[in-house]
Design an enzyme around this catalytic site. Structure first.
Site, PDB file in Angstrom:
ATOM      1  N   ALA A  43       0.845  -1.191   0.000  1.00  0.00           N
ATOM      2  CA  ALA A  43       0.000   0.000   0.000  1.00  0.00           C
ATOM      3  C   ALA A  43       0.881   1.243   0.000  1.00  0.00           C
ATOM      4  CB  ALA A  43      -0.912  -0.002   1.223  1.00  0.00           C
ATOM      5  N   GLY A  97      -0.701  -5.232   1.002  1.00  0.00           N
ATOM      6  CA  GLY A  97      -1.960  -5.162   0.276  1.00  0.00           C
ATOM      7  C   GLY A  97      -1.918  -5.880  -1.059  1.00  0.00           C
ATOM      8  N   GLU A 111       3.561  -5.974   7.439  1.00  0.00           N
ATOM      9  CA  GLU A 111       2.926  -4.876   8.172  1.00  0.00           C
ATOM     10  C   GLU A 111       3.438  -4.698   9.595  1.00  0.00           C
ATOM     11  OE1 GLU A 111      -0.097  -5.855   4.929  1.00  0.00           O
ATOM     12  OE2 GLU A 111       1.375  -6.919   6.143  1.00  0.00           O
ATOM     13  N   GLU A 119      -2.585  -9.421  -0.239  1.00  0.00           N
ATOM     14  CA  GLU A 119      -3.983  -9.488   0.170  1.00  0.00           C
ATOM     15  C   GLU A 119      -4.917  -9.430  -1.040  1.00  0.00           C
ATOM     16  OE1 GLU A 119      -4.232  -7.661   4.591  1.00  0.00           O
ATOM     17  OE2 GLU A 119      -3.297  -6.349   3.116  1.00  0.00           O
TER      18      GLU A 119
END
Length: 259
Positions: free
Chosen positions: A65, A111, A134, A114
Site C-alpha cells: 500500500a 496489500g 505490516e 492481500e
C-alpha cells in the site's frame, strides 16, 4: 494522461493491469477505487467469462500500500481505511461471480498479497516473492491478510509469515498452497489465458454458484452445505443446465449463454 489501471478484453477474458510500475504498482486510494470500477465493469459484462489481474512490468504485482497516505492516521481513521478497502476491493473481488485469477509477477507484499489472496486462485512467476510485512510498520494486515492467509496455508505458517514480516519465494508459496502454479515470467499471462480458456467453456451460472458455495464454507455462522444444496437447486432452473445436459445426451459440446 497515465491511468492507474489498464483493462483489456479479448475472447471472453478481461485482463486488468495495475499500471504504476515506477511505484511498484503500490495501492493508493485512487488505484483501489479504479480497481473497484474495473472489476465491477468486467463482472457486469456478459461477454467476460474470466478476469485476470496482474501488475505492470517485471518487478511487481503489487508491492504494498501507499504508506504515505495513512502514516498520520489515528485509530478511527485506520479502521475506516480498512473497512473501505474491504468493501471496495478485497471482499468485493472474493465474492465476484466471475472467476478472478491473480497473475503474480514479482513482488506481492502487504496489500498486494492481500489482493492476490482475495482472487479465486493464484499463478506466480518464478521471480515472485510474497509476504505481509505490516508488523515491521507497527500495524497488522488490514485488508484480509490475517483471515485469508491462514485459510490458504494453515494457521502455523500464517502466524510465522505475519509475525516475522518475511517474504517467501514462488516455490515456497507453491509448497504452502498459496499459489496453484509457478511458471516462467514470460509465460505467466499465456499460462493464465490457457486456464481461463478452460474455465470459459463451462457454465457461467454454475461457476457463480460454485464460488458462492465455496466461499460460504469459510464464513463464520454460515452452513456451507446448505448453501451448496440451495445453489445446486438453483442451477436446475437455468438455461445453462438445460443446454449442458442436452449437449451431454446428444454427445456434443455445450454452448453456454450464462442464462
Amino acid at each position: 494522461m497515465i491511468f492507474n489501471i489498464l483493462s483489456e478484453f479479448q475472447d471472453g477474458i478481461t485482463t486488468i493491469t495495475i499500471n504504476r510500475p515506477t511505484k511498484l504498482n503500490a495501492l493508493n486510494k485512487a488505484t483501489i477505487k479504479e480497481l473497484h470500477r474495473a472489476f465491477k465493469a468486467a463482472d457486469e459484462d456478459n461477454e467476460t467469462r474470466v478476469i485476470i489481474v496482474t501488475g505492470k512490468g517485471e518487478k511487481a504485482f503489487v508491492a504494498g500500500a501507499d504508506i504515505s497516505e495513512f502514516a498520520g492516521f489515528d485509530k478511527e481513521k485506520g479502521a475506516k481505511l480498512s473497512a473501505k478497502g474491504h468493501e471496495l476491493l478485497f471482499d468485493f473481488v472474493q465474492n465476484l461471480s466471475t472467476p478472478v485469477i491473480a497473475a503474480v509477477n514479482g513482488f506481492a507484499l502487504g496489500g498486494g498479497l492481500e489482493l492476490a489472496m482475495a482472487c479465486h486462485f493464484r499463478v506466480a512467476s518464478e521471480n515472485a516473492k510474497m509476504g505481509l510485512p505490516e508488523v515491521s510498520l507497527g500495524v497488522i494486515p488490514g485488508y484480509g491478510g490475517t483471515q485469508r492467509l491462514p485459510q490458504l496455508i494453515g494457521k502455523g505458517r500464517a502466524m510465522e509469515m505475519i509475525m516475522t514480516g518475511g517474504m517467501i519465494n514462488a516455490e515456497q508459496a507453491l509448497s504452502y498452497g498459496l499459489v496453484n502454479h509457478v511458471v516462467a515470467q514470460d509465460e505467466l499471462l499465456t499460462f493464465c489465458d490457457d486456464i481461463a480458456n478452460k474455465i470459459k467453456k463451462n457454465s457461467p451460472k454454475a461457476i457463480a454458484e460454485a464460488v458462492k458455495s465455496i466461499n460460504a464454507g469459510f464464513k463464520t455462522g454460515v452452513n456451507g452445505f446448505k448453501k451448496e444444496i440451495k445453489g445446486f437447486g438453483k442451477c436446475f432452473g437455468t438455461e445453462d443446465f438445460k443446454e449442458g445436459t442436452t449437449a451431454f445426451l446428444e454427445k456434443r459440446k455445450a454452448n453456454f449463454t450464462g442464462k
